[in-house]
Design a protein around this motif. Sequence first.
Motif, PDB file in Angstrom:
ATOM      1  N   THR A 129       0.120  -1.401   0.232  1.00  0.00           N
ATOM      2  CA  THR A 129      -0.130  -0.271   0.452  1.00  0.00           C
ATOM      3  C   THR A 129       1.012   1.417   0.252  1.00  0.00           C
ATOM      4  OG1 THR A 129      -1.871   0.869   1.067  1.00  0.00           O
ATOM      5  CG2 THR A 129       0.189   0.159   2.424  1.00  0.00           C
ATOM      6  N   ASP A 130       0.316   2.064  -0.793  1.00  0.00           N
ATOM      7  CA  ASP A 130       0.811   3.667  -0.785  1.00  0.00           C
ATOM      8  C   ASP A 130      -0.036   4.452   0.035  1.00  0.00           C
ATOM      9  OD1 ASP A 130       3.094   2.406  -2.500  1.00  0.00           O
ATOM     10  OD2 ASP A 130       1.577   3.462  -4.262  1.00  0.00           O
ATOM     11  N   LYS A 131      -1.156   4.255   0.644  1.00  0.00           N
ATOM     12  CA  LYS A 131      -1.714   4.852   0.948  1.00  0.00           C
ATOM     13  C   LYS A 131      -1.519   4.687   3.078  1.00  0.00           C
ATOM     14  CE  LYS A 131      -4.661   5.615  -2.036  1.00  0.00           C
ATOM     15  NZ  LYS A 131      -6.530   5.202  -2.674  1.00  0.00           N
ATOM     16  N   VAL A 132      -1.004   4.746   3.111  1.00  0.00           N
ATOM     17  CA  VAL A 132      -0.659   4.912   4.490  1.00  0.00           C
ATOM     18  C   VAL A 132       0.439   6.152   5.522  1.00  0.00           C
ATOM     19  CG1 VAL A 132       1.694   3.373   4.374  1.00  0.00           C
ATOM     20  CG2 VAL A 132       0.390   3.332   6.362  1.00  0.00           C
ATOM     21  N   TYR A 133       0.100   6.420   6.519  1.00  0.00           N
ATOM     22  CA  TYR A 133       1.262   7.838   7.712  1.00  0.00           C
ATOM     23  C   TYR A 133       2.243   6.812   8.361  1.00  0.00           C
ATOM     24  CZ  TYR A 133      -2.937  11.232   6.307  1.00  0.00           C
ATOM     25  OH  TYR A 133      -3.660  11.240   5.559  1.00  0.00           O
ATOM     26  N   ILE A 134       3.461   7.305   8.488  1.00  0.00           N
ATOM     27  CA  ILE A 134       5.067   6.740   9.166  1.00  0.00           C
ATOM     28  C   ILE A 134       4.063   7.499  10.661  1.00  0.00           C
ATOM     29  CG2 ILE A 134       6.070   8.899   9.153  1.00  0.00           C
ATOM     30  CD1 ILE A 134       8.492   7.590   8.636  1.00  0.00           C
ATOM     31  N   ASP A 135       3.274   7.218  10.859  1.00  0.00           N
ATOM     32  CA  ASP A 135       2.949   7.218  12.017  1.00  0.00           C
ATOM     33  C   ASP A 135       2.516   5.752  12.618  1.00  0.00           C
ATOM     34  OD1 ASP A 135       3.695   9.899  12.821  1.00  0.00           O
ATOM     35  OD2 ASP A 135       1.893  10.607  12.659  1.00  0.00           O
ATOM     36  N   SER A 136       1.329   5.554  11.565  1.00  0.00           N
ATOM     37  CA  SER A 136       1.211   4.168  11.850  1.00  0.00           C
ATOM     38  C   SER A 136       2.443   3.045  11.715  1.00  0.00           C
ATOM     39  CB  SER A 136       0.666   3.683  10.012  1.00  0.00           C
ATOM     40  OG  SER A 136      -0.222   4.720  10.271  1.00  0.00           O
ATOM     41  N   TYR A 137       3.226   3.208  11.306  1.00  0.00           N
ATOM     42  CA  TYR A 137       4.369   2.125  11.562  1.00  0.00           C
ATOM     43  C   TYR A 137       5.899   1.893  11.609  1.00  0.00           C
ATOM     44  CZ  TYR A 137       6.500   3.834   6.403  1.00  0.00           C
ATOM     45  OH  TYR A 137       7.104   4.388   6.139  1.00  0.00           O
ATOM     46  N   HIS A 138       5.849   3.908  11.862  1.00  0.00           N
ATOM     47  CA  HIS A 138       7.435   4.274  12.630  1.00  0.00           C
ATOM     48  C   HIS A 138       7.705   3.754  13.658  1.00  0.00           C
ATOM     49  CE1 HIS A 138      11.137   6.578  13.328  1.00  0.00           C
ATOM     50  NE2 HIS A 138      10.420   6.731  13.976  1.00  0.00           N
ATOM     51  N   ILE A 139       6.928   3.430  14.825  1.00  0.00           N
ATOM     52  CA  ILE A 139       7.832   2.831  16.433  1.00  0.00           C
ATOM     53  C   ILE A 139       7.313   1.247  16.094  1.00  0.00           C
ATOM     54  CG2 ILE A 139       6.943   2.571  17.882  1.00  0.00           C
ATOM     55  CD1 ILE A 139       8.181   5.662  18.100  1.00  0.00           C
ATOM     56  N   PRO A 140       6.499   0.966  15.507  1.00  0.00           N
ATOM     57  CA  PRO A 140       6.803  -0.951  15.105  1.00  0.00           C
ATOM     58  C   PRO A 140       7.587  -0.908  14.319  1.00  0.00           C
ATOM     59  CG  PRO A 140       3.963  -0.467  15.132  1.00  0.00           C
ATOM     60  CD  PRO A 140       4.980   0.950  14.679  1.00  0.00           C
ATOM     61  N   GLN A 141       8.314  -0.783  13.370  1.00  0.00           N
ATOM     62  CA  GLN A 141       9.492  -1.012  12.707  1.00  0.00           C
ATOM     63  C   GLN A 141      11.303  -0.424  14.008  1.00  0.00           C
ATOM     64  OE1 GLN A 141       9.944   0.200   8.517  1.00  0.00           O
ATOM     65  NE2 GLN A 141      10.900   1.539   9.033  1.00  0.00           N
ATOM     66  N   LYS A 142      10.623   0.392  14.321  1.00  0.00           N
ATOM     67  CA  LYS A 142      12.112   0.548  15.164  1.00  0.00           C
ATOM     68  C   LYS A 142      11.841  -0.837  16.281  1.00  0.00           C
ATOM     69  CE  LYS A 142      13.359   4.355  17.447  1.00  0.00           C
ATOM     70  NZ  LYS A 142      12.786   5.659  18.452  1.00  0.00           N
ATOM     71  N   MET A 143      11.145  -0.764  17.092  1.00  0.00           N
ATOM     72  CA  MET A 143      10.437  -2.168  17.433  1.00  0.00           C
ATOM     73  C   MET A 143      10.854  -3.971  17.040  1.00  0.00           C
ATOM     74  SD  MET A 143       7.153  -0.780  19.932  1.00  0.00           S
ATOM     75  CE  MET A 143       7.401  -2.236  20.940  1.00  0.00           C
ATOM     76  N   GLY A 144      11.302  -3.147  15.358  1.00  0.00           N
ATOM     77  CA  GLY A 144      11.056  -5.352  15.343  1.00  0.00           C
ATOM     78  C   GLY A 144      10.355  -5.648  14.251  1.00  0.00           C
ATOM     79  N   LEU A 145       8.772  -5.445  14.861  1.00  0.00           N
ATOM     80  CA  LEU A 145       7.657  -5.651  14.652  1.00  0.00           C
ATOM     81  C   LEU A 145       7.574  -6.171  13.476  1.00  0.00           C
ATOM     82  CD1 LEU A 145       5.516  -4.075  17.623  1.00  0.00           C
ATOM     83  CD2 LEU A 145       6.602  -6.442  17.542  1.00  0.00           C
ATOM     84  N   LEU A 146       7.620  -5.229  12.515  1.00  0.00           N
ATOM     85  CA  LEU A 146       7.376  -4.840  10.931  1.00  0.00           C
ATOM     86  C   LEU A 146       8.523  -4.226  10.625  1.00  0.00           C
ATOM     87  CD1 LEU A 146       6.307  -2.115  10.571  1.00  0.00           C
ATOM     88  CD2 LEU A 146       3.953  -3.001  11.182  1.00  0.00           C
ATOM     89  N   GLN A 147       8.562  -4.179   9.095  1.00  0.00           N
ATOM     90  CA  GLN A 147       9.215  -3.284   8.185  1.00  0.00           C
ATOM     91  C   GLN A 147       8.487  -2.548   7.285  1.00  0.00           C
ATOM     92  OE1 GLN A 147      12.204  -2.995   9.363  1.00  0.00           O
ATOM     93  NE2 GLN A 147      12.216  -1.365   7.038  1.00  0.00           N
ATOM     94  N   CYS A 148       9.251  -2.125   6.525  1.00  0.00           N
ATOM     95  CA  CYS A 148       8.599  -1.379   5.228  1.00  0.00           C
ATOM     96  C   CYS A 148      10.287  -1.071   4.185  1.00  0.00           C
ATOM     97  CB  CYS A 148       8.483   0.215   5.397  1.00  0.00           C
ATOM     98  SG  CYS A 148       8.122   0.977   4.065  1.00  0.00           S
TER      99      CYS A 148
END
Length: 391
Positions: free
Chosen positions: A107-126
């Motif tokens: 998806t292109d329609k997502v704000y960084i606020d939706s995944y920035h913290i989970p990505q830092k925690m290793g829960l997901l990756q863009c």
Amino acid sequence: MSKQANRNDLEKAFLDAVKEINIENAAQTEPFYSLTEILALKNMTELRQLGKVLQVKYYGKLPKAELIPAIAETLKQSDTLRNCLYTLNEIEWEFFQKAAAKKHLQTDKVYIDSYHIPQKMGLLQCFYHKDKLWFVVPKELRAAYRIISETDFLEDKRFRDLLNRFAIAAVSLYGVISQDDFVELFNSHNERQTNIDEMFPLLLNNVYNDVGYCFWDEYIVDDSFEQDEFAGVKRLLSERSGKPRYNPTREDFLNYSDWDYYEVTPQLITIKQHLSKLIDDPDVVEEILDEIHNLSAVEARTQNFFDLLDSAGVVFDNMEQAGAIMQLIVDVRNNTRLWTNYGHTPNELSSREKSNLRLLPSVQTKYNQKIGRNDPCPCGSGRKYKKCCGR
């Protein structure tokens, strides 16, 4: 160009800007699906920060080749994963669930606020690959999440999030609330009851994540009070002593769980209509309106409102027009919810006859860009400015 075409162009430009931000925060490679491969994308500083949060043994001394599997082993443990997911706010949690529901999410329609913290925690990756954005929850975490989602986790997560929303709303509306009053307020609006022993540790976890409130003595308070070592809490409690707490409906109360929310009163709508005649740019009008509310909420001096209008380039045609705008500001102030009134507006407390708080009087004098301290106060009280609103 038609209005519809113009809107379409603006929407495309906005989405393109959002995509560019996402690309900047994505791994520029084809998607990886294992936890160790995704963790390997992080640098040592990021890994050590994550190791510290997860309390990985010897996180500060292990080389990268040993730290990555140590973090992976810790992160996929049921209790650790539960605690990490508990910390996600509603937006992050909603996006994590979407990403975890499949091998990858495009998806292109997502704000960084939706995944920035989970990505830092290793829960997901863009990932950004072949001109597409891919969001991946590591396969080990997807498997662990499926297991814990079959327990009481989802119900527990909903309760924790609701408790957090009530805490944000209470602090946003009241500034300060005792733990006893908070528990009573929460229980009065929800079938699922709580108590201080349960509430305190759950909300304390959110405090560690800078959610916007904290604890002081037996109170839950806005974290801005930390700046003066909570001296402001004592002053606030003293100012509103004996005043009743404003108790809106559950739906209206939870509106305040959005930190940016405030009640758009008829008085604000009226002044917006008047300002729109003086200012061509509707965005500037909205900014001024927000600031008028904010100044009213902190009970700012009259001069601050004059300075605001002056800085926005507001020019009045005559003194009558200036006086009318200032009277509208007085009306806004008298209908703004205040921490010092325990969430009530000055008008509400006046009508309840529960306070000796006087309403701000009508504006009877002319608008000045700068008021001398010895000039008559523009609020119409008859006193000098320095002895009235200029205090």
